[in-house]
Design an enzyme around this catalytic site. Structure first.
Site, short mmCIF file in Angstrom:
data_model
loop_
_atom_site.label_atom_id
_atom_site.label_comp_id
_atom_site.label_asym_id
_atom_site.label_seq_id
_atom_site.Cartn_x
_atom_site.Cartn_y
_atom_site.Cartn_z
N GLU A 32 3.36 7.00 9.50
CA GLU A 32 3.11 6.08 8.39
C GLU A 32 1.89 6.52 7.60
O GLU A 32 0.84 6.82 8.19
CB GLU A 32 2.91 4.68 8.96
CG GLU A 32 3.62 3.60 8.20
CD GLU A 32 5.14 3.78 8.18
OE1 GLU A 32 5.64 4.37 7.21
OE2 GLU A 32 5.80 3.31 9.12
N THR A 34 1.45 9.20 6.09
CA THR A 34 1.18 10.64 6.26
C THR A 34 1.84 11.46 5.15
O THR A 34 1.41 12.57 4.87
CB THR A 34 1.73 11.13 7.62
OG1 THR A 34 3.05 10.61 7.77
CG2 THR A 34 0.86 10.66 8.77
N GLY A 120 10.74 -5.71 -1.01
CA GLY A 120 9.35 -5.86 -0.58
C GLY A 120 9.20 -6.01 0.92
O GLY A 120 8.32 -6.74 1.39
N SER A 124 12.18 0.25 1.74
CA SER A 124 12.43 1.16 0.63
C SER A 124 13.50 0.69 -0.34
O SER A 124 14.35 1.48 -0.76
CB SER A 124 12.88 2.48 1.21
OG SER A 124 12.07 3.45 0.88
N ASP A 170 10.39 8.14 1.03
CA ASP A 170 11.46 7.16 0.80
C ASP A 170 12.62 7.75 0.01
O ASP A 170 13.78 7.69 0.46
CB ASP A 170 10.90 5.91 0.13
CG ASP A 170 9.76 5.28 0.92
OD1 ASP A 170 9.51 5.72 2.05
OD2 ASP A 170 9.11 4.36 0.40
N TYR A 220 -1.95 -0.44 -1.44
CA TYR A 220 -1.40 0.88 -1.12
C TYR A 220 -2.22 1.97 -1.80
O TYR A 220 -2.68 2.93 -1.17
CB TYR A 220 0.07 0.96 -1.56
CG TYR A 220 0.73 2.26 -1.19
CD1 TYR A 220 1.40 2.41 0.01
CD2 TYR A 220 0.67 3.36 -2.05
CE1 TYR A 220 2.00 3.61 0.36
CE2 TYR A 220 1.24 4.56 -1.72
CZ TYR A 220 1.92 4.69 -0.51
OH TYR A 220 2.50 5.88 -0.18
#
Ligand code: GLA
Length: 387
Positions: A32, A34, A120, A124, A170, A220
């Site tokens: 995650e 990465t 959300g 994805s 994604d 994010y």
């Protein structure tokens, strides 16, 4: 909703049958945050997906109808908007905008979109819409791109139109997914290996129902900026590094005193997470689900404590899962700040797992979690014509 029903909705609205495409959402088993450091990830494409149905027009108009929002937007392909307006249509528009930047100018079309990837929730939904639009519109324009190239178009759209500085994972997974396999992806070279998922172990996804939105950036992008600040400090000592992909834990620890604690922790998450993905791949190859589960747990703790991207509800889902017989591992999945957990569960314990986690979560929070038992699916493409 079945592809056939969506095609019927399209025919009724636009008077022509249209060609049908699909693009899946994804769940990330491990790796995650990465991808944005050119590291490793291990997602699988889901059987939750977006369906797109496209039929050509003879002018330069694009009508895009969303079944989910029961709303239609009309765009002039010669004068596309250049800014998002925080509306569902940003996602399809972003792809048309990127294609136009690359001198791909499709003729007019009518497009219907319908998806069952929860919005959300860290599965994805946005990439699945973008890829479903990209495959339909590229075919309509008579342009053939490789799957990784389509993924890059969608990442560019998300980064530059929608405004989330998201990585390649994604859209890449939505394009390249392989049935019954997880993908071990090197996000620098985009080389990937499909690792078989044993049928006796299920991917169980628990939706906390706490929504996150990556559009426009928010937390994010803030985490990404912190990581980049860490890289700049590291580069003063190690000028050859480009991203955290190039950094060992030892190198990072040597620079710990030179960075604010928060920045150190964000970087520590990414550096250790990269190592965990490779260990988890080894565990999967040798059928060591207990070992895989232990690594998932470490990954969750690191997302929670170092990357600070979990929340009370997803932590609770992971705790509840850890108590269930037959659960090998559990962790928050996707961007974070809410959304879903991914759980590796022995198939013969799955029913009890779903029942007990659902009731434990309801008792503690009052929230009814949605739980999906998904199979790893193939990536995007046309669906056989239904008549
Ligand atoms: C979101 C982004 C991905 C990735 C994950 C976290 O899903 O779109 O690129 O960074 O978060 O692993």
């Amino acid at each position: 909703m079945s592809a056939q029903s969506i095609q019927e909705i399209h025919s009724k609205r636009f008077g022509t049958q249209g060609v049908v495409y699909q693009a899946p959402g994804r769940v990330n088993l491990i790796g995650e945050h990465t991808d944005t450091s050119e590291g490793y990830v291990m997602p699988a494409a889901l059987d939750l997906r977006t369906i797109s149905v496209l039929s050509p027009r003879s002018d330069t108009t694009a009508n895009i109808y969303s079944v989910n929002f029961d709303e239609q937007v009309t765009l002039d392909l010669q004068h596309l908007p250049s800014r998002r307006r925080s509306h569902w249509s940003d996602y399809p528009t972003s792809v048309l905008w990127t294609l136009a930047q690359r001198e791909i100018h499709p003729a007019g079309f009518d497009l219907t979109l319908s998806g069952d990837v929860p919005l959300g929730s860290g599965l994805s939904s946005s990439a699945s819409v973008e890829v479903a639009v990209a495959v339909a519109v590229l075919a309509h324009a008579g342009i053939t791109l490789t799957k990784p190239a389509i993924a890059k178009v969608c990442q560019f759209s998300e980064n530059n139109f929608v405004g989330a500085q998201s990585g390649i994972m994604d859209p890449f997974t939505s394009c390249c997914g392989v049935e019954n396999h997880a993908l071990l992806i090197d996000c620098r070279s985009l080389d990937y290996e499909a690792l078989p998922l044993a049928s006796e172990v299920l991917l169980v996804i628990c939706n906390s129902m706490v929504k996150h939105s990556l559009a426009g950036g928010g937390e994010y992008n803030a985490r990404r900026a912190e990581v980049q600040a860490g890289v700049r400090i590291l580069q003063q000592h190690y000028p050859d590094i480009h991203t955290l992909r190039d950094v060992t834990e030892e190198q990072l620890r040597r620079c710990e005193n030179e960075m604010p604690e928060e920045i150190f922790r964000r970087c520590l998450h990414v550096v250790t997470e990269n190592a965990r993905v490779l260990q988890a791949a080894e565990a999967l190859r040798s059928g060591d689900f207990l070992g895989f589960g232990r690594i998932m747990h470490q990954a969750h703790v690191s997302m929670r404590d170092n990357y600070a991207a979990s929340c009370m509800e997803t932590d609770l889902l992971v705790e509840l899962a850890a108590r269930q017989p037959g659960c090998f591992g559990a962790r928050i999945t996707g961007g974070g700040f809410g959304g879903c957990t991914i759980n590796l569960v022995a198939a013969d314990h799955a029913d009890n797992f779903v029942r007990d986690v659902r009731s434990g979560y309801k008792d503690a929070t009052g929230i009814q979690a949605e739980i999906y038992l998904s199979r790893a699916s193939n990536g995007a493409g046309p669906l056989p014509q239904v008549s």
